[in-house]
Design an enzyme around this catalytic site. Sequence first.
Site: not given
Ligand code: GLN
Length: 194
Positions: A78, A170, A172
Site C-alpha cells: 500500500c 494488505h 499482513e
Molecule cells: N492512502 C494511503 C497513502 O496514500 C495508503 C493507504 C494504506 O497504506 N493503507 O499513503
Amino acid sequence: MKIGILALQGAVREHRSLLRYMGVETVDVLNPQDLHGISGLILPGGESTTVGKLLVRYGLLEPVAEAGRAGLPIFGTCTGLILLSKHINGSAQPRLGLMDTCVERNAFGRQLASFEADIPVPALGEAPFHTVFIRAPYIEQAGEGVTVLLRLEDKILFAREGNLLAAAFHPELTSDTRVHEYFLRMVATAQTSR
Ligand code: GLN
C-alpha cells in the site's frame, strides 16, 4: 535470515506478527544502522506523505533507496507500493523511486475506499487470496521490466520488478502467509545468488 520492517508509521505490528508466526526473525528499522545485517525489508501501509517525510527526517530515504538499488529485496504494501514507485500522479512527495511504475493514490473512490475481496492470484497458487484494500493506490502504468502478478481491469494491484515487490492490498491483515512466503523466496534467491 533477518527481515527488517520500516517502523516509522503504519501497520508495523501486523507484518511483525505474521513473520514471527512464520518463524522469521524481524528487526524494526528506524535508522540507517538498522539496515545492516537484514536480508530483506518490508515497507508497511500507512500514510505515504507522512512516511516519506519521516524517511527524510530519519536520514533513511537515501540509504534505503541505495540498498534497493544494490539488490536488497524490498516488499512494499500500500503506502510501501507508493514509496517504491518512480512516478506518483499529481504529487511531488518524497519517495524511494525504485520501481518503473506510475501510481494513482486513493484510487478507488469514496464508496470503495476500503473493501475486501477473494481474488485468484495465480502466482500464489490455486486458492483465491483474501485481499484487503484500505484507501489503496493502484499501479496505472508499469515499464517492461515489471511483472504483473495481479491486475483487475486496468488496475495493477500486485507486481514485481527484480528484487522489488509491491502490493496495493494488505496481506499482513490476513492469516494467509502466501504473499510473505513469495517475498521470502525472493529473499532466499537473492542470498544464494550473492
Ligand atoms: N492512502 C494511503 C497513502 O496514500 C495508503 C493507504 C494504506 O497504506 N493503507 O499513503
